[in-house]
Design an enzyme around this catalytic site. Structure first.
Site, PDB file in Angstrom:
ATOM      1  N   SER A 137       1.814  44.669  30.956  1.00  0.00           N
ATOM      2  CA  SER A 137       1.915  43.232  31.198  1.00  0.00           C
ATOM      3  C   SER A 137       1.808  42.506  29.860  1.00  0.00           C
ATOM      4  O   SER A 137       0.945  42.809  29.045  1.00  0.00           O
ATOM      5  CB  SER A 137       0.776  42.784  32.122  1.00  0.00           C
ATOM      6  OG  SER A 137       0.810  41.388  32.323  1.00  0.00           O
ATOM      7  N   GLY A 138       2.720  41.579  29.618  1.00  0.00           N
ATOM      8  CA  GLY A 138       2.709  40.850  28.354  1.00  0.00           C
ATOM      9  C   GLY A 138       3.441  41.537  27.223  1.00  0.00           C
ATOM     10  O   GLY A 138       3.476  41.027  26.098  1.00  0.00           O
ATOM     11  N   GLY A 191       6.596  41.910  26.905  1.00  0.00           N
ATOM     12  CA  GLY A 191       7.855  41.231  26.588  1.00  0.00           C
ATOM     13  C   GLY A 191       9.041  41.751  27.369  1.00  0.00           C
ATOM     14  O   GLY A 191      10.188  41.487  27.004  1.00  0.00           O
ATOM     15  N   LYS A 192       8.784  42.467  28.453  1.00  0.00           N
ATOM     16  CA  LYS A 192       9.861  43.053  29.251  1.00  0.00           C
ATOM     17  C   LYS A 192      10.819  41.996  29.798  1.00  0.00           C
ATOM     18  O   LYS A 192      12.034  42.089  29.622  1.00  0.00           O
ATOM     19  CB  LYS A 192       9.275  43.861  30.425  1.00  0.00           C
ATOM     20  CG  LYS A 192       8.351  44.989  30.035  1.00  0.00           C
ATOM     21  CD  LYS A 192       7.807  45.728  31.243  1.00  0.00           C
ATOM     22  CE  LYS A 192       6.972  44.837  32.158  1.00  0.00           C
ATOM     23  NZ  LYS A 192       5.757  44.290  31.486  1.00  0.00           N
ATOM     24  N   SER A 243       5.808  49.421  36.060  1.00  0.00           N
ATOM     25  CA  SER A 243       6.108  50.801  36.499  1.00  0.00           C
ATOM     26  C   SER A 243       5.301  51.810  35.681  1.00  0.00           C
ATOM     27  O   SER A 243       5.863  52.524  34.851  1.00  0.00           O
ATOM     28  CB  SER A 243       7.611  51.088  36.417  1.00  0.00           C
ATOM     29  OG  SER A 243       8.209  50.636  35.223  1.00  0.00           O
TER      30      SER A 243
END
Length: 205
Positions: A33-34, A36-37, A105
Protein backbone atom coordinates in the site's frame (compact mmCIF):
# COMPACT_ATOMS: atom_id res chain seq x y z
CA UNK A 1 -21.16 -28.17 -12.63
CA UNK A 2 -21.55 -31.23 -14.88
CA UNK A 3 -24.51 -29.62 -16.68
CA UNK A 4 -22.68 -26.38 -17.39
CA UNK A 5 -20.77 -26.17 -20.66
CA UNK A 6 -18.61 -23.42 -22.12
CA UNK A 7 -20.41 -21.49 -24.86
CA UNK A 8 -18.18 -20.70 -27.82
CA UNK A 9 -18.70 -17.18 -29.14
CA UNK A 10 -18.82 -16.60 -32.91
CA UNK A 11 -16.38 -13.70 -32.40
CA UNK A 12 -13.14 -14.73 -30.70
CA UNK A 13 -10.33 -12.86 -28.98
CA UNK A 14 -8.20 -12.73 -32.11
CA UNK A 15 -11.00 -11.06 -34.08
CA UNK A 16 -11.63 -8.52 -31.32
CA UNK A 17 -7.93 -7.76 -31.06
CA UNK A 18 -7.63 -7.32 -34.83
CA UNK A 19 -10.57 -4.91 -34.85
CA UNK A 20 -8.87 -2.83 -32.16
CA UNK A 21 -5.45 -3.08 -33.77
CA UNK A 22 -3.72 -4.21 -30.58
CA UNK A 23 -2.49 -7.27 -28.71
CA UNK A 24 -4.58 -7.82 -25.55
CA UNK A 25 -2.68 -8.29 -22.31
CA UNK A 26 -3.01 -8.04 -18.53
CA UNK A 27 -0.47 -5.95 -16.64
CA UNK A 28 -0.64 -6.93 -12.97
CA UNK A 29 0.80 -4.25 -10.67
CA UNK A 30 1.66 -5.65 -7.23
CA UNK A 31 3.28 -4.02 -4.22
CA UNK A 32 2.68 -2.55 -0.79
CA UNK A 33 0.00 0.00 0.00
CA UNK A 34 1.41 3.39 -0.97
CA UNK A 35 3.98 1.90 -3.34
CA UNK A 36 2.54 3.81 -6.29
CA UNK A 37 0.72 1.01 -8.09
CA UNK A 38 -2.43 2.96 -8.95
CA UNK A 39 -0.49 6.10 -9.84
CA UNK A 40 1.84 4.21 -12.16
CA UNK A 41 -0.92 2.12 -13.74
CA UNK A 42 -3.09 5.21 -14.19
CA UNK A 43 -0.31 7.17 -15.88
CA UNK A 44 0.42 4.27 -18.22
CA UNK A 45 -3.26 3.88 -19.06
CA UNK A 46 -3.53 7.58 -19.87
CA UNK A 47 -0.53 7.37 -22.21
CA UNK A 48 -1.89 4.26 -23.94
CA UNK A 49 -5.40 5.70 -24.22
CA UNK A 50 -4.15 8.92 -25.78
CA UNK A 51 -2.20 6.86 -28.32
CA UNK A 52 -5.37 5.08 -29.39
CA UNK A 53 -5.30 1.91 -27.29
CA UNK A 54 -8.43 0.34 -25.83
CA UNK A 55 -7.68 -0.02 -22.12
CA UNK A 56 -9.22 -0.54 -18.70
CA UNK A 57 -7.77 -0.06 -15.22
CA UNK A 58 -8.95 -2.30 -12.38
CA UNK A 59 -8.13 -0.74 -9.02
CA UNK A 60 -8.06 -2.47 -5.65
CA UNK A 61 -10.19 0.13 -3.89
CA UNK A 62 -12.71 0.61 -6.69
CA UNK A 63 -13.73 -3.05 -7.04
CA UNK A 64 -14.69 -3.12 -3.36
CA UNK A 65 -17.42 -0.58 -4.05
CA UNK A 66 -19.30 -3.03 -6.25
CA UNK A 67 -17.93 -6.36 -7.47
CA UNK A 68 -16.40 -7.23 -4.10
CA UNK A 69 -18.37 -5.03 -1.69
CA UNK A 70 -19.58 -8.13 0.17
CA UNK A 71 -16.01 -9.12 1.10
CA UNK A 72 -13.96 -8.20 4.14
CA UNK A 73 -10.23 -8.50 4.72
CA UNK A 74 -9.83 -11.99 6.11
CA UNK A 75 -7.39 -14.25 4.29
CA UNK A 76 -10.32 -16.06 2.68
CA UNK A 77 -12.00 -12.85 1.58
CA UNK A 78 -8.79 -11.43 0.17
CA UNK A 79 -8.29 -14.62 -1.84
CA UNK A 80 -11.85 -14.41 -3.16
CA UNK A 81 -11.39 -10.73 -3.99
CA UNK A 82 -8.41 -11.53 -6.20
CA UNK A 83 -10.07 -14.59 -7.71
CA UNK A 84 -12.97 -12.43 -8.87
CA UNK A 85 -10.65 -9.75 -10.21
CA UNK A 86 -8.65 -12.36 -12.09
CA UNK A 87 -11.81 -13.69 -13.74
CA UNK A 88 -12.97 -10.19 -14.71
CA UNK A 89 -9.52 -9.37 -16.09
CA UNK A 90 -9.58 -12.55 -18.16
CA UNK A 91 -12.93 -11.57 -19.69
CA UNK A 92 -11.58 -8.11 -20.48
CA UNK A 93 -8.47 -9.52 -22.14
CA UNK A 94 -10.71 -11.87 -24.11
CA UNK A 95 -12.58 -8.75 -25.23
CA UNK A 96 -9.31 -7.55 -26.77
CA UNK A 97 -8.41 -4.93 -24.17
CA UNK A 98 -5.12 -3.92 -22.59
CA UNK A 99 -6.00 -4.38 -18.91
CA UNK A 100 -4.10 -2.85 -16.01
CA UNK A 101 -4.75 -4.20 -12.50
CA UNK A 102 -3.39 -2.49 -9.37
CA UNK A 103 -3.69 -4.71 -6.29
CA UNK A 104 -1.45 -5.38 -3.30
CA UNK A 105 -1.94 -9.13 -3.99
CA UNK A 106 0.52 -10.07 -1.23
CA UNK A 107 1.13 -13.76 -1.90
CA UNK A 108 2.91 -15.47 -4.77
CA UNK A 109 0.28 -18.20 -4.75
CA UNK A 110 -2.49 -15.67 -5.46
CA UNK A 111 -0.58 -14.02 -8.27
CA UNK A 112 0.57 -17.30 -9.79
CA UNK A 113 -3.00 -18.58 -9.73
CA UNK A 114 -4.10 -15.60 -11.82
CA UNK A 115 -1.08 -15.91 -14.12
CA UNK A 116 -2.01 -19.55 -14.79
CA UNK A 117 -5.30 -18.45 -16.38
CA UNK A 118 -3.53 -16.60 -19.18
CA UNK A 119 -1.24 -17.54 -22.05
CA UNK A 120 2.38 -16.71 -21.20
CA UNK A 121 2.40 -13.69 -23.51
CA UNK A 122 -0.74 -12.16 -21.98
CA UNK A 123 0.25 -11.79 -18.32
CA UNK A 124 2.85 -9.24 -17.27
CA UNK A 125 3.69 -8.95 -13.59
CA UNK A 126 4.93 -5.51 -12.57
CA UNK A 127 6.45 -5.45 -9.11
CA UNK A 128 6.21 -1.94 -7.70
CA UNK A 129 9.05 -2.47 -5.26
CA UNK A 130 8.98 0.83 -3.36
CA UNK A 131 10.44 0.13 0.13
CA UNK A 132 8.16 -0.14 3.15
CA UNK A 133 9.82 2.88 4.78
CA UNK A 134 8.87 5.06 1.80
CA UNK A 135 5.34 3.65 1.60
CA UNK A 136 4.83 4.29 5.29
CA UNK A 137 6.16 7.83 4.97
CA UNK A 138 3.75 8.53 2.12
CA UNK A 139 0.77 6.82 3.81
CA UNK A 140 -1.76 8.59 1.52
CA UNK A 141 -4.77 6.95 3.19
CA UNK A 142 -3.50 7.00 6.77
CA UNK A 143 -3.57 3.21 6.85
CA UNK A 144 -0.07 2.65 8.20
CA UNK A 145 -0.79 4.88 11.20
CA UNK A 146 -3.90 2.81 11.92
CA UNK A 147 -2.00 -0.45 11.41
CA UNK A 148 0.80 0.62 13.77
CA UNK A 149 -1.75 1.57 16.44
CA UNK A 150 -3.53 -1.76 16.11
CA UNK A 151 -6.68 -0.23 14.66
CA UNK A 152 -6.21 -2.29 11.50
CA UNK A 153 -5.18 -5.93 11.81
CA UNK A 154 -3.56 -8.16 9.18
CA UNK A 155 -2.18 -5.14 7.34
CA UNK A 156 0.28 -6.09 4.61
CA UNK A 157 3.83 -5.06 5.43
CA UNK A 158 3.11 -4.45 9.12
CA UNK A 159 1.16 -7.34 10.64
CA UNK A 160 0.83 -9.50 7.54
CA UNK A 161 3.63 -10.50 5.13
CA UNK A 162 4.17 -9.40 1.55
CA UNK A 163 5.84 -11.96 -0.69
CA UNK A 164 7.78 -10.16 -3.39
CA UNK A 165 7.71 -11.74 -6.86
CA UNK A 166 10.64 -14.00 -7.66
CA UNK A 167 10.58 -13.37 -11.40
CA UNK A 168 8.40 -10.38 -12.27
CA UNK A 169 8.58 -9.24 -15.87
CA UNK A 170 9.28 -5.71 -14.64
CA UNK A 171 10.35 -4.20 -11.30
CA UNK A 172 9.91 -0.48 -10.65
CA UNK A 173 10.75 1.41 -7.46
CA UNK A 174 8.70 4.61 -7.60
CA UNK A 175 10.95 6.28 -5.02
CA UNK A 176 13.67 6.38 -7.68
CA UNK A 177 13.30 8.58 -10.75
CA UNK A 178 10.16 10.32 -11.92
CA UNK A 179 6.79 9.11 -13.14
CA UNK A 180 7.50 9.98 -16.78
CA UNK A 181 10.66 7.85 -16.78
CA UNK A 182 8.87 4.98 -15.07
CA UNK A 183 6.02 5.03 -17.59
CA UNK A 184 8.59 5.16 -20.38
CA UNK A 185 10.18 1.95 -19.05
CA UNK A 186 6.80 0.24 -19.20
CA UNK A 187 6.13 1.49 -22.73
CA UNK A 188 9.57 0.36 -23.89
CA UNK A 189 8.95 -3.11 -22.47
CA UNK A 190 5.52 -3.38 -24.09
CA UNK A 191 7.04 -2.29 -27.40
CA UNK A 192 9.82 -4.86 -27.10
CA UNK A 193 7.33 -7.72 -26.66
CA UNK A 194 5.07 -6.36 -29.43
CA UNK A 195 2.09 -5.44 -27.28
CA UNK A 196 2.67 -2.00 -28.75
CA UNK A 197 3.30 -2.19 -32.50
CA UNK A 198 5.65 0.09 -34.40
CA UNK A 199 2.91 2.42 -35.67
CA UNK A 200 1.42 3.09 -32.26
CA UNK A 201 4.87 3.29 -30.68
CA UNK A 202 5.39 6.49 -32.69
CA UNK A 203 2.38 8.07 -30.96
CA UNK A 204 3.98 7.25 -27.60
CA UNK A 205 7.39 8.67 -28.47
Amino acid sequence: MTNIVWHQHPVDQAARAEQKGQNPVLLWFTGLSGAGKSTLAGALERALFEAGFHTYLLDGDNVRHGLCKDLGFTVEDRDENLRRVGEVAKLMVDAGLVVLSAFISPTREERDSIRARFPVSQFIEVHVSTPLSVCEQRDPKGLYVKARSGEISNFTGISSPYEAPLAAELTIDTSKGDLVTQVRALIDYLTAINVINADKAKALA
